[in-house]
Structure formats: C-alpha cells, structure tokens
Design a protein around this motif. Structure first.
Motif: not given
Length: 287
Positions: A82-86, A266-268, A272-273, A282-285
């Motif tokens: 989920l952090a990097n779907p690629n 999206q590649d999360m 960056p900060d 997206l992260v909070r969701e």
C-alpha cells in the motif's frame, strides 16, 4: 521492469543454512523462477518473511526484503504494497508462522485481497525449534511434546482461505520444480491475494510427510476435470480430507484488489515531510 531477467538474478550471495534435502530449497527456487517469468526483477520486488525455517528466505533472495517477527509477515507485506503499489510483494512463511500465531492475520489478509502473493512452506512440523507438532500436523503425529499426537484435527488452510473469501487458492509441491514454479507464477499474475500452500518436506524431523509420501499421494488437478472458477467444485476438492491436491483449486477472475477499489495508486514511500495535503488525506483515510 527488465525483460531479460533470469531467476538466478534473484539469488543472493548468502548460502542457505537449511538442512540438506529441505523442501524449502525447491520452494525458494520456484518463487525466484515465478518472479523472473512474470517480468519482475530484484529492483521492483519486496520479499517479506516471518520466523521459522522459512524466515531467512529474504536473506537468501536478492531483492528488497524484511525478516519480521513471528506470525506478522502478512501485515508488513500489506503495508509495503500500500505504501508503494508499484512493487511486486511476495510474503513467505511456514505452517506454524502462518496458521498458528499468524492465523488471524491470514484470515484478514485474505479478506482484504491486496494484490500480492503468499507462499506457505507447509512441512507439518515446527522444524526450527526441533520437531514439535504444528497446526497442520496429523492428529496422531507423535513428537517429543505430543507423545500421543496433538489429538486435534489439523488446520485445513485451503478451507480457511475459501471461507474467508479468497480469490486465489492453490497448492504445490516443492519437489515438482516445473509445476511448482507454474503455480506460483499464476499466483503472482492474479489480480488480488494469491495464496499458495506448498508441501515442503522436513527431512530431519518429519518422517511421515516425506517426499515419497507426497509423490505417491498427490493428485495434480491439471490432469483432472476440475474447473478452478467453480467455487462449489473447489469446496468439494478442499474438503476431501483423504487426498493431497496440487494445482490451482480456486480462482476468481473478476477479483479487484483492495488498493484498486480504494484508489490507492500513489507511491507514498517518497512523500517527504510537509507533503501535499491530498497525499496526507490518503494516509489518514487508510488508517
């Protein structure tokens, strides 16, 4: 992705410390071949493993890898995907790691249906800790800690997966190199959670579920009139307790992975900060 990658490109320079003849050698080779055949390469592959004889597999494979804690490989793998779907994410484990302490994670990983593969090396014993009964050991299997056998029916991982809503269920045998690699390749290619339970004999502590036993007992579904898209037919095969099947038992071709349903593409890992608010939404969701 590289088009000329070979399965040997996935071999690390670390020498496995498994017992000579361990089924995990064949299991790992099939994983590497499947990754190469599907056009993946070490730079886009992430292997996650837990604890047990299978736990070091990420060390023996050349890719991104994480050696996690007992029973927790699946949530780590889901997080990576989920952090990097690629990335191509492959989780490896054993019957103890996956169906005992990790059983709850297994059920919910199946339900979530993230696009990744899960290969379980099922030797029906705890090998790393010197031969205790595992969740898939026979009811009368005698060990040092169960001299009269566990006196419980073994876990049926295929039935557990089907009841949890699995979209891909398969079983393989580490000693059948070509078929094993083909089956894992199908799991990798599946859109969703590709689960493969692999017979991977322990030559040191299990003198019942041996290579000879599986060679004599396994029925290859490719040689039978079985439709893997028929869920009821899959259920009948899975619940036939007196047969050891190999092949794709069930596959839902209409499967939609969780991340696609939720629009996560999206590649999360590179956020960056001070990231844009829409990325943090997206992260909070998710959490």
């Amino acid at each position: 992705m590289s088009s000329d990658v070979r399965f040997t490109d996935f071999k690390s320079d670390k020498q496995p410390t498994w017992c000579p003849g361990c089924g995990d050698f064949g299991t790992m080779n099939g994983m590497m071949k499947a990754l190469a055949e599907t056009g993946n390469d070490p730079d886009n592959t992430f292997v996650v493993a837990g604890i047990g004889c299978s736990g070091k597999i990420g060390t023996y494979m050349h890719s991104y890898a994480l050696h996690g804690v007992h029973g927790r490989a699946l949530p780590v793998g889901i997080g990576v995907k989920l952090a990097n779907p690629n990335l191509e994410v492959m989780v490896a484990g054993g019957d103890g790691d996956g169906y005992s302490i990790g059983a709850g994670h297994f059920v919910h990983a199946v339900r979530r249906n993230v696009d990744m593969s899960y290969v379980v090396m099922d030797n029906r014993i705890y090998g790393l800790t010197k031969g205790q009964a595992s969740p898939t050991s026979r009811q009368d299997f005698e060990t040092s800690t169960t001299p009269d056998g566990p006196q419980m029916p073994p876990v049926n991982p295929l039935a557990l997966a089907l009841a949890s809503g699995a979209t891909f269920i398969a079983q393989s045998f580490s000693s059948d190199a070509q078929r094993h690699a083909e089956i894992i390749q199908k799991a990798v290619e599946h859109d969703g959670f590709g689960f493969v339970n692999t017979y991977s004999p322990c030559v040191t502590f299990n003198d019942v579920d041996t290579y000879d036993y599986f060679r004599d007992s396994i029925v290859d579904l490719s040689e039978e009139d079985h439709d893997p898209h028929d869920r009821e037919a899959a259920k009948e095969k899975i619940l036939e307790g007196d047969k050891e099947y190999m092949g794709v038992i069930y596959q839902d071709d209409d499967s939609v992975p969780w991340e696609k349903r939720e629009g996560i593409d999206q590649d999360m890992s590179d956020i960056p900060d001070g990231a844009p608010e829409d990325a943090m939404d997206l992260v909070r969701e998710f959490y």
